[in-house]
Design a protein around this motif. Structure first.
Motif, mmCIF file in Angstrom:
data_model
loop_
_atom_site.group_PDB
_atom_site.id
_atom_site.type_symbol
_atom_site.label_atom_id
_atom_site.label_comp_id
_atom_site.label_asym_id
_atom_site.label_seq_id
_atom_site.Cartn_x
_atom_site.Cartn_y
_atom_site.Cartn_z
ATOM 1 N N ALA A 62 0.888 -1.163 0.000
ATOM 2 C CA ALA A 62 0.000 0.000 0.000
ATOM 3 C C ALA A 62 0.918 1.202 0.000
ATOM 4 O O ALA A 62 2.029 1.124 0.497
ATOM 5 C CB ALA A 62 -0.878 0.021 1.245
ATOM 6 N N ASN A 63 0.468 2.304 -0.583
ATOM 7 C CA ASN A 63 1.282 3.508 -0.508
ATOM 8 C C ASN A 63 1.316 3.956 0.946
ATOM 9 O O ASN A 63 0.279 4.241 1.543
ATOM 10 C CB ASN A 63 0.703 4.602 -1.392
ATOM 11 C CG ASN A 63 1.627 5.786 -1.502
ATOM 12 O OD1 ASN A 63 2.038 6.354 -0.489
ATOM 13 N ND2 ASN A 63 1.996 6.138 -2.707
ATOM 14 N N ALA A 64 2.529 3.987 1.518
ATOM 15 C CA ALA A 64 2.646 4.257 2.955
ATOM 16 C C ALA A 64 2.102 5.628 3.329
ATOM 17 O O ALA A 64 1.743 5.857 4.482
ATOM 18 C CB ALA A 64 4.093 4.131 3.400
ATOM 19 N N ALA A 65 2.009 6.541 2.357
ATOM 20 C CA ALA A 65 1.448 7.856 2.667
ATOM 21 C C ALA A 65 0.002 7.713 3.141
ATOM 22 O O ALA A 65 -0.459 8.476 3.988
ATOM 23 C CB ALA A 65 1.512 8.756 1.436
ATOM 24 N N ILE A 66 -0.711 6.721 2.612
ATOM 25 C CA ILE A 66 -2.087 6.490 3.059
ATOM 26 C C ILE A 66 -2.084 6.054 4.519
ATOM 27 O O ILE A 66 -2.882 6.524 5.330
ATOM 28 C CB ILE A 66 -2.780 5.435 2.174
ATOM 29 C CG1 ILE A 66 -2.978 5.989 0.768
ATOM 30 C CG2 ILE A 66 -4.109 5.020 2.772
ATOM 31 C CD1 ILE A 66 -3.784 5.107 -0.146
ATOM 32 N N ALA A 67 -1.151 5.161 4.857
ATOM 33 C CA ALA A 67 -1.053 4.701 6.247
ATOM 34 C C ALA A 67 -0.746 5.876 7.169
ATOM 35 O O ALA A 67 -1.376 6.037 8.221
ATOM 36 C CB ALA A 67 0.021 3.624 6.366
ATOM 37 N N ARG A 91 6.603 12.042 -1.272
ATOM 38 C CA ARG A 91 5.978 13.115 -2.056
ATOM 39 C C ARG A 91 4.461 13.099 -1.862
ATOM 40 O O ARG A 91 3.837 14.148 -1.707
ATOM 41 C CB ARG A 91 6.317 12.957 -3.537
ATOM 42 C CG ARG A 91 7.777 13.199 -3.861
ATOM 43 C CD ARG A 91 7.980 13.481 -5.353
ATOM 44 N NE ARG A 91 7.566 12.381 -6.213
ATOM 45 C CZ ARG A 91 8.315 11.304 -6.469
ATOM 46 N NH1 ARG A 91 9.503 11.179 -5.918
ATOM 47 N NH2 ARG A 91 7.866 10.363 -7.268
ATOM 48 N N ALA A 92 3.898 11.903 -1.857
ATOM 49 C CA ALA A 92 2.448 11.806 -1.644
ATOM 50 C C ALA A 92 2.073 12.355 -0.278
ATOM 51 O O ALA A 92 1.058 13.048 -0.131
ATOM 52 C CB ALA A 92 1.985 10.366 -1.776
ATOM 53 N N LEU A 93 2.892 12.068 0.718
ATOM 54 C CA LEU A 93 2.598 12.557 2.068
ATOM 55 C C LEU A 93 2.648 14.075 2.128
ATOM 56 O O LEU A 93 1.819 14.722 2.777
ATOM 57 C CB LEU A 93 3.571 11.941 3.082
ATOM 58 C CG LEU A 93 3.342 12.322 4.538
ATOM 59 C CD1 LEU A 93 1.968 11.871 5.005
ATOM 60 C CD2 LEU A 93 4.421 11.744 5.438
ATOM 61 N N ILE A 94 3.631 14.659 1.430
ATOM 62 C CA ILE A 94 3.719 16.136 1.385
ATOM 63 C C ILE A 94 2.457 16.700 0.740
ATOM 64 O O ILE A 94 1.858 17.665 1.244
ATOM 65 C CB ILE A 94 4.969 16.576 0.585
ATOM 66 C CG1 ILE A 94 6.253 16.002 1.195
ATOM 67 C CG2 ILE A 94 5.039 18.093 0.473
ATOM 68 C CD1 ILE A 94 6.670 16.591 2.495
ATOM 69 N N GLU A 95 2.019 16.077 -0.357
ATOM 70 C CA GLU A 95 0.797 16.544 -1.015
ATOM 71 C C GLU A 95 -0.402 16.414 -0.076
ATOM 72 O O GLU A 95 -1.231 17.313 0.021
ATOM 73 C CB GLU A 95 0.545 15.745 -2.302
ATOM 74 C CG GLU A 95 1.511 16.045 -3.423
ATOM 75 C CD GLU A 95 1.484 17.504 -3.849
ATOM 76 O OE1 GLU A 95 2.485 18.195 -3.566
ATOM 77 O OE2 GLU A 95 0.480 17.955 -4.441
ATOM 78 N N LEU A 96 -0.487 15.267 0.623
ATOM 79 C CA LEU A 96 -1.612 15.057 1.548
ATOM 80 C C LEU A 96 -1.585 16.072 2.688
ATOM 81 O O LEU A 96 -2.632 16.487 3.186
ATOM 82 C CB LEU A 96 -1.574 13.632 2.106
ATOM 83 C CG LEU A 96 -2.062 12.542 1.153
ATOM 84 C CD1 LEU A 96 -1.776 11.157 1.713
ATOM 85 C CD2 LEU A 96 -3.559 12.691 0.898
ATOM 86 N N ASN A 339 8.045 20.341 -2.165
ATOM 87 C CA ASN A 339 8.213 21.352 -1.138
ATOM 88 C C ASN A 339 6.871 21.657 -0.493
ATOM 89 O O ASN A 339 5.902 21.968 -1.172
ATOM 90 C CB ASN A 339 8.789 22.618 -1.800
ATOM 91 C CG ASN A 339 9.148 23.661 -0.778
ATOM 92 O OD1 ASN A 339 8.751 23.580 0.392
ATOM 93 N ND2 ASN A 339 9.892 24.650 -1.207
ATOM 94 N N LEU A 340 6.860 21.600 0.832
ATOM 95 C CA LEU A 340 5.617 21.818 1.565
ATOM 96 C C LEU A 340 5.076 23.228 1.366
ATOM 97 O O LEU A 340 3.874 23.468 1.449
ATOM 98 C CB LEU A 340 5.878 21.558 3.059
ATOM 99 C CG LEU A 340 4.676 21.312 3.952
ATOM 100 C CD1 LEU A 340 3.836 20.159 3.448
ATOM 101 C CD2 LEU A 340 5.134 21.053 5.374
ATOM 102 N N ASP A 341 5.971 24.173 1.090
ATOM 103 C CA ASP A 341 5.542 25.571 0.992
ATOM 104 C C ASP A 341 5.080 25.966 -0.404
ATOM 105 O O ASP A 341 4.524 27.048 -0.589
ATOM 106 C CB ASP A 341 6.686 26.492 1.431
ATOM 107 C CG ASP A 341 7.116 26.171 2.848
ATOM 108 O OD1 ASP A 341 6.212 25.872 3.653
ATOM 109 O OD2 ASP A 341 8.321 26.160 3.132
#
Lengths: 359, 143, 386
Positions: A62-67, A91-96, A339-341
């Motif tokens: 599973a994409n760990a960003a979902i976890a 990257r997915a986590l930053i987007e989320l 980048n988060l910003d």
């Protein structure tokens, strides 16, 4: 370029040390299931046998960003939790986080230069032999030839934005960890761990990057859709099961627009359409769903490849979405997850822009 | 004195707001005690207790789950307890088929005035779960 | 006999022409049935009127792409059909339609349900990745003899393979491939059958008898097979260890539930906010077990889903076709539903009149699932005297 330090520890010792020095109270990483029956992402606590932890195992169940999103979307943890993420998961986590589906407070992001993962289909894990060849390709900084298509063409395999980055390519997974600390959080951990001695030289990866770029172009060429017929052909076997959207880290909506009441028609609507066309393929809006989904999440698509893995009829979804996403991202000059910003393109507007899109 | 650490089960007691909870009130009025490792869990009606709650408890740490509500014919909402009985019957059948100790779930009616019966039930279930031992599901990290 | 007719027509094209015939003659306005997809490597559902009847349509496709009940639900969930519509369904799809009608997800007004003696189907992925021409050939040649062999779990152990309960049943079993029997079971069906150009010849009785004999024998065989397969499967999954091994490759994608016709909820409980929890709560859970599998609540989802839908499970196997990890979900759910359905003596999809177990309750029933109060507990008494 951040300095890289030799930690003199393998990954298990490193994890143990983080717990012992009270740097973290929890850890998210790929882990062996009991009796070695499989691999899954898990949240581990102090009492766990960390030998069973396999952060670099080349499969993405599973994409760990979902976890991580499910872990932190309500509140952030009150004590630090470290999470191992592949660069695309990071990257997915930053987007989320930008869309308020995850919180990074009290999270320590650990990532590494990724050599790709194997497709996870039909419950089949890579064999011992495959894994050996994979390890070899890491040491030689080459592309393994049986990893997923999107991974072969992934040029963003460096862990940008992680608090702790581990360099593996050119070294191998069983060597002592080569660490670099890019953020304030990372630097404070470096201090607590006391890692200042023995700097090491980064491996040369120019060849690898250019190979990956070439693969990407080839992939785009192979999956390119240039007319309506080709589009219909690609999604011809689609059974509208929505698995691609459910495992997509960016498709975070709890109630997807395409499953909403908007698309639950009255019998009269069917009658009208049938009258016009005489033959109606059902369910309606099958292609529309894919196009619509691309328009909703394409600007943030991190090309993690989960959608292709889960497709029960083997449609190369991620290969197409990678290309489609990159086109959209090119329009706004946006790099998802970098980048988060950096604001998301569809939440910032300017008066003077994109005139070339106007007629 | 034995050196072995005694197994103290973790038990959830689902009580309906009318009879089950009423039973515990009566027990309190009579100064009756029930084992402290039993955690009461109040729901408006046993019929409102989705078996998913029971499953969740069994997966996440409980050794047993017991449900008490109004006797047949006494339900405050007319038929909630019949609904509960059907649902628990289905749940126990599933657990039984899969070999997951369906005996860790009990259903027993307790009326508002039956404080003694509630306390007896609590003790009896506690002993029963002690005999069964710890629930293997609760310590599984791959659930 | 006015409720059964013999229709001449060779093989599958013969069956297909029956639909074309009733459509062009206006006995029905619309037909909903599968046809080859554009590329010809799979099937899809098509709604057709008499000007749009597809040459590639196939009432008995060798594969189940989307459960037909889901398609009929899409069309009639919000109201009755606008025209007289014939829907061609596999027996398991038909049963799911009956269940969904009881659950008020399908409106059967103006719908004529047509089903048939189903030979089974190929697993979806096997068909799509295989050589369709030869697979089709093998499939079509087995229609009349019930000799089709498949690896699809749900079909191997299917013992309800006739269109019983439909308005119109097409029966090929035991027939020679130059025609088939059409029987009508309901008023709607009889109305339609009246105008069908079939023969009512005298050896109809012989033909029916031939089918009944083969059917009786087959049903017995298949039912025994089903029990054996499920019993054997039960041994391999029994107990905490074995059960969790089955789910070791599960990636928690919930695709089984989205393919399931009975799981009709537009917002599933297991995807709802009910299962959201705070980070510390999850860390606590992890600490209790030393580790928490993420995304969490995997076993809860499967057990909970069994609890919510197994009583209406029609063993269609759509869940297994949709599972990207090839977990034997349909075997598991069939096993569980065999027992839960027995508790209530309920046969899902058998009849519209039979009420769903969770909507009717009785005062006197299921006493064996209660824990009966026998005596005062010793410790409780001691406790009292203290």
């Amino acid at each position: 370029m951040e300095k890289i330090y030799d930690s003199q520890m393998n990954v298990h010792d490193f994890i143990k040390a983080m717990f012992e020095k009270n740097i973290v109270s929890g850890l998210g990483a790929l882990t062996q299931l009991p009796d070695n029956k499989g691999i899954s992402y898990s949240l581990l606590s102090d009492g766990f046998d960390f030998q069973k932890c396999m952060p670099f195992y080349p499969v993405m169940p599973a994409n760990a960003a979902i976890a991580v999103s499910k872990l932190t979307r309500e509140t952030s943890p009150s004590s630090p939790i470290a999470v191992f993420l592949r660069p695309c998961e990071l990257r997915a986590l930053i987007e989320l986080t930008k869309i308020k589906q995850a919180r990074l407070d009290n999270l320590i992001l650990i990532s590494f230069d990724c050599s790709g993962v194997f497709p996870f289909k039909d419950g089949k894990y890579p064999t011992e032999d495959t894994l050996k060849r994979y390890d070899q390709s890491i040491k030689e900084a080459k592309i393994n030839d049986t990893i997923r298509q999107v991974c072969k063409g992934c040029e963003n395999y460096q862990p940008e934005g992680a608090d702790i980055a581990i360099s593996i390519i050119g070294r191998g997974v069983h060597e002592s960890l080569a660490l670099s600390f890019a953020t304030e959080k990372g630097k404070s951990i470096q201090e607590k761990m006391g890692l200042t001695a023995s700097e090491i030289q980064p491996s040369t990866i120019e060849q690898l990057t250019s190979d990956k770029k070439r693969n990407k172009q080839e992939l785009f060429k192979n999956t390119q859709i240039s007319n309506l017929d080709e589009l219909l052909d690609v999604f011809d076997t689609c059974i509208a099961c929505r698995a691609c959207s459910y495992v997509c880290p960016i498709c975070y909506c709890k109630n997807c627009y395409f499953d909403s009441q908007t698309f639950q028609y009255y019998p009269e609507n069917y009658a009208q359409r049938l009258n016009k066309k005489n033959t109606l393929r059902l369910p309606l809006d099958r292609i529309f769903f894919h196009m619509g989904r691309l328009s909703h999440m394409g600007s943030s698509c991190v090309a993690c490849g989960m959608c292709s893995d889960v497709c029960p009829v083997d449609i190369p979804v991620s290969e197409m979405f990678k290309a489609g996403g990159q086109n959209i991202q090119g329009v706004f000059n946006y790099q998802p997850g970098q980048n988060l910003d950096e604001p998301m393109p569809l939440v910032t507007y300017q008066e003077k822009e994109l005139h070339e899109m106007e007629d | 004195m034995s050196d072995e650490k005694e197994f103290i089960p973790n038990i959830v007691y689902g009580l309906c707001a009318w009879c089950g909870t009423g039973g515990s009130e009566t027990a309190a009025a009579h100064h009756l005690k029930y084992p402290e490792n039993i955690k009461p869990f109040r729901v408006m009606c046993t019929g409102a207790l989705d078996p998913v709650y029971i499953l969740r408890a069994l997966i996440e740490g409980a050794d047993g789950f017991i449900v008490s509500g109004c006797h047949p014919g006494d339900c405050h909402y007319d038929s909630g307890n019949y609904r509960a009985r059907r649902r628990i019957a289905a749940l126990k059948s599933i657990l039984n088929t899969l070999g997951l100790d369906s005996d860790r779930v009990w259903l027993r009616w307790v009326g508002h005035g039956e404080g003694q019966r509630l306390v007896d039930t609590a003790f009896e279930f506690n002993e029963h779960i002690k005999k069964l031992g710890p629930n293997p599901l609760k310590s599984r990290r791959d659930s | 006999m006015d409720d059964i007719k013999w229709l001449q027509g060779k093989g599958k094209p013969g069956i297909k022409s029956f639909f074309q015939d009733i459509l062009t003659r206006g006995l029905i306005d619309t037909v909903l049935m599968p046809a080859k997809n554009k590329k010809g490597n799979s099937y899809a559902w098509f709604l057709m009127n008499k000007d749009g009847f597809l040459e590639t349509s196939d009432p008995i496709p060798p594969v189940m792409t989307i459960q037909g009940a889901n398609i009929l639900k899409n069309i009639t969930k919000k109201g009755e059909s606008w025209s007289k519509t014939a829907v061609v369904l596999r027996p398991c799809e038909l049963r799911a339609v009956i269940e969904l009608t009881k659950l008020e997800q399908i409106n059967l007004e103006n719908i004529i349900l047509i089903s048939f003696d189903c030979p089974g189907a190929y697993p979806l992925t096997q068909y799509i990745s295989g050589d369709q021409t030869s697979l089709d050939q093998k499939y079509d040649s087995s229609l009349y003899t019930a000799s089709f062999e498949t690896e699809r779990n749900a079909c191997i152990m299917c013992d309800k393979f006739t269109g019983q309960g439909a308005d119109i049943q097409l029966c090929f079993l035991g027939q020679s491939d130059d025609g088939f029997l059409i029987s009508a079971a309901s008023a709607k069906g009889k109305e339609l059958l009246k105008d069908v150009n079939g023969t009512n010849e005298e050896n109809l009785e012989i033909k029916t008898k031939k089918r009944d004999e083969l059917l009786g024998q087959l049903q017995k065989e298949k039912n025994e097979k089903r029990q054996v397969i499920l019993d054997r499967f039960k041994e391999t999954i029994y107990g905490t260890d074995n059960l969790l091994n089955v789910f070791s490759a599960c990636i928690n994608c919930h695709n089984c539930r989205r393919a399931c016709p009975i799981c009709f909820c537009s917002e599933c409980y297991f995807e709802s906010k009910a299962l959201y929890s705070e980070a510390d709560n999850q860390l606590n859970r992890a600490t209790r077990k030393n580790a928490l599998r993420m995304p969490s609540d995997l076993l809860l989802f499967h057990l909970g889903r069994m609890n919510h839908m197994s009583i209406s499970c029609v063993s269609c196997g759509a869940c297994e076709d949709a599972c990207p990890e090839n977990i034997p979900v349909s075997l598991l759910f069939s096993l569980v539903s065999r027992d839960t359905q027995a508790v209530f003596n309920y046969d899902p999809g058998h009849s519209l009149e039979e009420p769903l177990p969770f909507v009717v309750y009785k005062n006197e029933e299921l006493k064996e699932y209660e824990a009966h109060y026998t005596k005062r507990h010793q410790s409780a008494c001691n406790c009292n005297t203290k």
